[in-house]
Design an enzyme around this catalytic site. Structure first.
Site, PDB file in Angstrom:
ATOM      1  N   GLU A 130       0.856  -1.189   0.000  1.00  0.00           N
ATOM      2  CA  GLU A 130       0.000   0.000   0.000  1.00  0.00           C
ATOM      3  C   GLU A 130       0.895   1.242   0.000  1.00  0.00           C
ATOM      4  O   GLU A 130       1.807   1.342   0.822  1.00  0.00           O
ATOM      5  CB  GLU A 130      -0.889   0.016   1.250  1.00  0.00           C
ATOM      6  N   GLY A 264       2.229   0.913  11.548  1.00  0.00           N
ATOM      7  CA  GLY A 264       1.951   0.038  12.668  1.00  0.00           C
ATOM      8  C   GLY A 264       1.693  -1.378  12.195  1.00  0.00           C
ATOM      9  O   GLY A 264       2.176  -2.348  12.781  1.00  0.00           O
ATOM     10  N   MET A 266      -0.280  -3.724   8.477  1.00  0.00           N
ATOM     11  CA  MET A 266      -0.870  -3.666   7.148  1.00  0.00           C
ATOM     12  C   MET A 266      -1.824  -4.830   6.973  1.00  0.00           C
ATOM     13  O   MET A 266      -1.493  -5.976   7.260  1.00  0.00           O
ATOM     14  CB  MET A 266       0.220  -3.708   6.065  1.00  0.00           C
ATOM     15  N   GLU A 267      -3.007  -4.521   6.429  1.00  0.00           N
ATOM     16  CA  GLU A 267      -4.121  -5.466   6.373  1.00  0.00           C
ATOM     17  C   GLU A 267      -4.074  -6.409   5.189  1.00  0.00           C
ATOM     18  O   GLU A 267      -5.109  -6.722   4.586  1.00  0.00           O
ATOM     19  CB  GLU A 267      -5.446  -4.706   6.351  1.00  0.00           C
ATOM     20  N   GLU A 299      -6.559  -4.226  12.130  1.00  0.00           N
ATOM     21  CA  GLU A 299      -6.245  -4.978  10.914  1.00  0.00           C
ATOM     22  C   GLU A 299      -7.254  -6.103  10.680  1.00  0.00           C
ATOM     23  O   GLU A 299      -7.601  -6.409   9.528  1.00  0.00           O
ATOM     24  CB  GLU A 299      -4.829  -5.538  10.993  1.00  0.00           C
ATOM     25  N   HIS A 302     -10.259  -4.814   9.001  1.00  0.00           N
ATOM     26  CA  HIS A 302      -9.999  -4.572   7.578  1.00  0.00           C
ATOM     27  C   HIS A 302     -10.275  -5.800   6.713  1.00  0.00           C
ATOM     28  O   HIS A 302     -10.470  -5.669   5.499  1.00  0.00           O
ATOM     29  CB  HIS A 302      -8.544  -4.158   7.365  1.00  0.00           C
ATOM     30  N   GLU A 321      -9.989   3.340   6.629  1.00  0.00           N
ATOM     31  CA  GLU A 321      -9.227   3.514   7.859  1.00  0.00           C
ATOM     32  C   GLU A 321     -10.109   3.980   9.017  1.00  0.00           C
ATOM     33  O   GLU A 321      -9.909   3.570  10.164  1.00  0.00           O
ATOM     34  CB  GLU A 321      -8.078   4.492   7.630  1.00  0.00           C
TER      35      GLU A 321
END
Length: 862
Positions: A130, A264, A266-267, A299, A302, A321
């Site tokens: 991303e 922090g 990532m999904e 996450e 997500h 988000e």
């Protein structure tokens, strides 16, 4: 030439022409231990609409060996340029593209990041895609609405593990052939490769069985508290599946703690990557565990909102988000067995503070931002996208009702599973389930910028505001937007609660004696329900933190809270009052010296450790930047003495003791205070219950280096005790913090004049370089910053350039001259919109600090 950018219009045109079916990606990572490049072979099957036409596929690679379109070879020298492979003459119907290229490992946290652990000298890889970085690993149509299935085949070194979105297969001859994924966007695909340590479990309920995995480097395995992580994960599965009424949509759920991660977490679908600082090597406070749990739940949310249903274009990044941020807090507050039912206090204390700060910058923008291209979105992972959006969603839940909100969300998931959506798709579902017209709400909240201020207007029949309330109204203000911001101020509809608090004589606590919930709209809203009531000690607008607004206390409530802020029985009204006081300090309505007095009068009674640690950071920032320069040293001395007193008084082994130890270390300045740090390090003095473990040792070492007590020998000695990746970063910070011209020149050269540092080490050096009590030593670097900035931005990757642009801006030089030099650079350098935004935001910080210093100086004279 587009460079690595992509405009919204280009993406829309490509989406009209193409429907992508599948990717087959073959990667040869067998040489990953040595680094260099690796072979990437991609086969893409896609359909072309209408009569066909021309298009392009994205790829960032040192070398392209072969491009074959529908069996016909294309000359790479002709079709590959500027991160794109031109696809001329696409046929109507099915097309097949094959691209063979050499791609490069990175040390920037973008694409396929490669890290060598100094403990075992083994390489560890992970992807971070991303926003637009899948194209650094395989040829891809790099936009979220061109979903496809992905089949990854990876050759890895012997003994390594490969993890991807699909369940992990048994390798054959070190080749890992994964089953195709469900349809997903390129940016949530993932590969994590290396000799990782793993722990496995399963989530089971009502016949559902989801394999769970947790991974980290072997050098961190002894610190991995897998049971605690699985516990939070299972609570999230339970709560989300019930609230969303949609089963977990992927074949397994792995959480991988990876090194040198920029964000922090990532999904990635079914393969979430998380920064490995969340594997705690030393004692941390409960706030750190709460923060990790929030990241885990964010996450996991997500997986539905973002991965199952994905935004069509980055305009709706906020919805991804914001929803995950709202969901993480709601889950922690409500999930059975949650250890953090006070999560809305944390939300008010951290997320909303971030949002309020962001919304008062010249770069403020509507929650639904106008994302013209990739450069826009890369700088838009901000406090509005996450925190303001989540705050507004929280208000939307109160506005339509929780049951109606989640009923709408359930319909949304069922209707758009594995597809792409825009904001109207969600709002339409919520209108159906709630019966409310959300068009006005959406226009005022999501399509405008800025923040409202709510103030109570109270009249009573007694002297000095006492007696019975005869009139109560709430005045809403829409302050002018910051200079340079686009749009006009607007009054908005707010759903809020008004809390009435009295001091209970028996307990000495401020307790809520009444609460009224209502809609506030327009400039003045009467609250007749409160007329005839006895005037309470404190009137708190936006009690329970339902809405997004800056709240001011009336004069009598403010005076009472100043002496009793720590006496609120509940944590949330305390957090709201602390936040209001901090906002007043940033706005120059409360002098820094008065803010310090307020904190010192109440912090000893504050039980919420997350709030305590936030107050520590805010006080230090206020004194460093917002205090009148003539009184800064005296205030720092006063604060440092208070931190030591609280450290000595705190319960042995408590979270508060650890937090106060860190606060003391951050500002220790007198010889006897620095002696104490040295003695605690060498063990000649102790404080009962305080474990001076690895991370706390580094905090002491870094402070002693910053004041000139420790030099290279002491830093190197400490690194010998902790020859790990974390130790390397801490040592880099300590070296850069030393108060010598030579240390600063060395740090500057390593970051600005060289591009060899990995992302995490560069970040560590910048953190050490900028010391607020080294202003004179850093002053020459103001001009050097502006001389180097444009070249840095043009030559570095986005993550590395942004670290430098923000981290090395002369924010500690709070002078009019800094503003003048910034303005001159902005006028002459013609920066890109993204870089202009970052510099303008930093400039606004200096401008705010100057106003706050003037307010503090006025209070000093008074």
């Amino acid at each position: 030439m587009p460079g690595t950018n992509l405009t919204r219009e280009e993406a829309q045109q490509r989406a009209k022409l193409l429907t992508v079916d599948s990717y087959e990606v073959d990667l040869d990572l067998s040489g990953a231990q040595e680094g260099g490049t690796y072979r990437s072979v991609t086969t893409v099957r896609f359909d072309v609409s209408g009569d066909g036409g021309d298009s392009f596929i994205d790829l960032v690679a040192p070398t392209v060996h072969e491009v074959t379109l529908n069996g016909d070879p294309l000359d790479p020298a002709e079709v590959f340029t500027d991160s794109r492979i031109a696809l001329p003459g696409l046929l109507p119907g099915r097309n097949v593209l094959r691209v063979s290229a050499d791609c490069a490992y990175t040390n920037t946290g973008e694409g396929l990041h490669r890290f060598v652990d100094p403990v075992d000298d083994q390489a560890y890889l992970y992807t971070q895609f991303e926003v637009p970085d899948a194209r650094r690993v395989f040829a891809s149509f790099e936009q979220p609405d061109l979903k496809a299935t992905f089949r990854f085949t990876v050759k890895a070194p012997d003994g390594w593990t490969v993890v991807s979105n699909s369940p992990t297969p048994e390798p054959r001859d070190n080749v890992w052939e994964f089953e195709p994924t469900p349809r997903m966007s390129t940016y949530v695909t993932a590969l994590i490769v290396g000799p990782y340590h793993s722990v496995h479990s399963v989530y089971e309920k009502d016949g559902q069985s989801v394999p769970l995995g947790i991974y980290c480097r072997p050098s961190l395995a002894e610190y991995l508290d897998a049971d605690a992580i699985f516990e939070v994960t299972r609570q999230g599965f339970e709560w989300f599946q019930e609230k969303f009424d949609y089963p977990y949509p992927f074949g397994k759920y792995d959480q991988l703690f990876v090194p040198e991660f920029n964000a922090g977490a990532m999904e990635n679908a079914g393969a979430v990557t998380i920064r490995d600082q969340y594997v705690f090597r030393s004692k941390v406070t409960d706030a750190a565990y709460e923060g990790r749990a929030a990241t885990i739940l964010h996450e996991l949310a997500h997986m539905w909102f973002g991965d199952l249903v994905t935004m069509e274009w980055w305009n709706d990044l906020w919805l991804n988000e914001s929803f995950a941020t709202y969901a993480e807090a709601a889950c922690q507050a409500e999930a059975p067995g949650s250890k953090w039912p006070h999560s809305w206090t944390t939300f008010a204390n951290s997320m909303k503070t971030w949002a309020y700060r962001q919304d008062q910058l010249p770069s403020t923008h509507p929650i639904m931002a106008d994302i013209r291209d990739l450069d826009d979105v890369l700088v838009n992972f901000d406090g509005i996208t996450y925190a303001k959006g989540a705050s507004v969603l929280k208000q939307l839940v109160a506005y339509v009702g929780k049951d109606a909100f989640f009923s709408g969300v359930q319909a949304y998931f069922k209707r758009h599973a594995y597809g792409n959506t825009r904001l109207p798709d969600l709002l339409g579902a919520l209108e159906e389930t709630s019966g409310r017209d959300l068009s006005t709400w959406s226009r005022k909240w999501l399509e405008t910028a800025g923040i409202n201020v709510l103030r109570p207007e109270i009249e009573t029949d007694g002297p000095d505001g006492t007696g019975t309330i005869t009139s109560f109204a709430i005045r809403q203000e829409a302050p002018a937007l910051p200079a340079g911001a686009k749009g006009e101020p607007v009054l908005r509809p707010h759903r809020i609660a008004v809390g009435l608090y009295d001091l209970d004589g028996a307990s000495g606590r401020l307790v809520r004696v009444d609460r009224v919930e209502l809609d506030v709209d327009g400039e003045l809203t009467a609250v007749p329900e409160l007329v005839g009531r006895a005037r309470p000690d404190v009137v708190l607008l936006n009690d329970d933190d339902l809405s997004y607004a800056k709240v001011r206390l009336d004069e009598r409530s403010l005076a009472f809270v100043t002496g009793h802020l720590g006496d609120f029985e509940a944590s949330l009204p305390r957090a709201l009052s602390w936040a209001s006081a901090w906002d007043m300090t940033r706005d120059g309505e409360l002098a820094t010296r008065d803010y310090l007095s307020l904190v010192l009068s109440g912090i000893g009674k504050e039980s919420d450790i997350g709030v305590v640690q936030s107050l520590h950071r805010q006080v230090k920032l206020a004194i460093d930047l917002y205090a009148a320069p003539s009184s800064r040293e005296a205030l720092l001395t006063h604060w440092t003495e208070a931190t030591l007193a609280h450290l000595r008084a705190a319960g042995a082994g408590s979270d508060h003791q650890l937090a106060w130890a860190r606060a003391f270390a951050a500002t220790a300045r007198k010889p006897e205070q620095l002696d104490l740090l040295e003695n605690l390090l060498d063990g000649t003095r102790t404080i009962e219950g305080l474990a001076v473990d690895t991370e706390l040792r580094w905090a002491f070492v870094q402070r002693l280096a910053a004041v000139g007590r420790f030099d290279e020998a002491e830093i190197a000695s400490e690194y010998e005790r902790d020859r790990t990746a974390a130790g390397e970063r801490h040592a880099a910070t300590a070296r850069a913090a030393r108060p010598t011209e030579e240390a600063k020149a060395e740090a500057w050269a390593s970051v600005v004049e060289s591009d060899k540092l990995p992302n995490a080490v560069q970040e560590a050096v910048i953190a050490g370089f900028v010391q607020t009590d080294q202003r004179e030593l850093l002053e020459p670097y103001t001009d050097r910053y502006f001389e180097a900035l444009a070249g840095v931005w043009e030559s570095r990757s986005h993550e590395m350039a942004q670290q430098i642009a923000v981290g090395l801006y002369p924010a500690v030089q709070v002078f009019d001259e800094t503003l003048e030099k910034t303005d001159a650079w902005l006028a002459s350098a013609e920066p890109t919109p993204a870089l202009r935004r970052l510099v303008s935001e930093s400039r606004a910080g200096v401008e705010r600090a100057l106003r706050a210093q003037a307010a503090d100086a006025a209070a000093e004279r008074a």
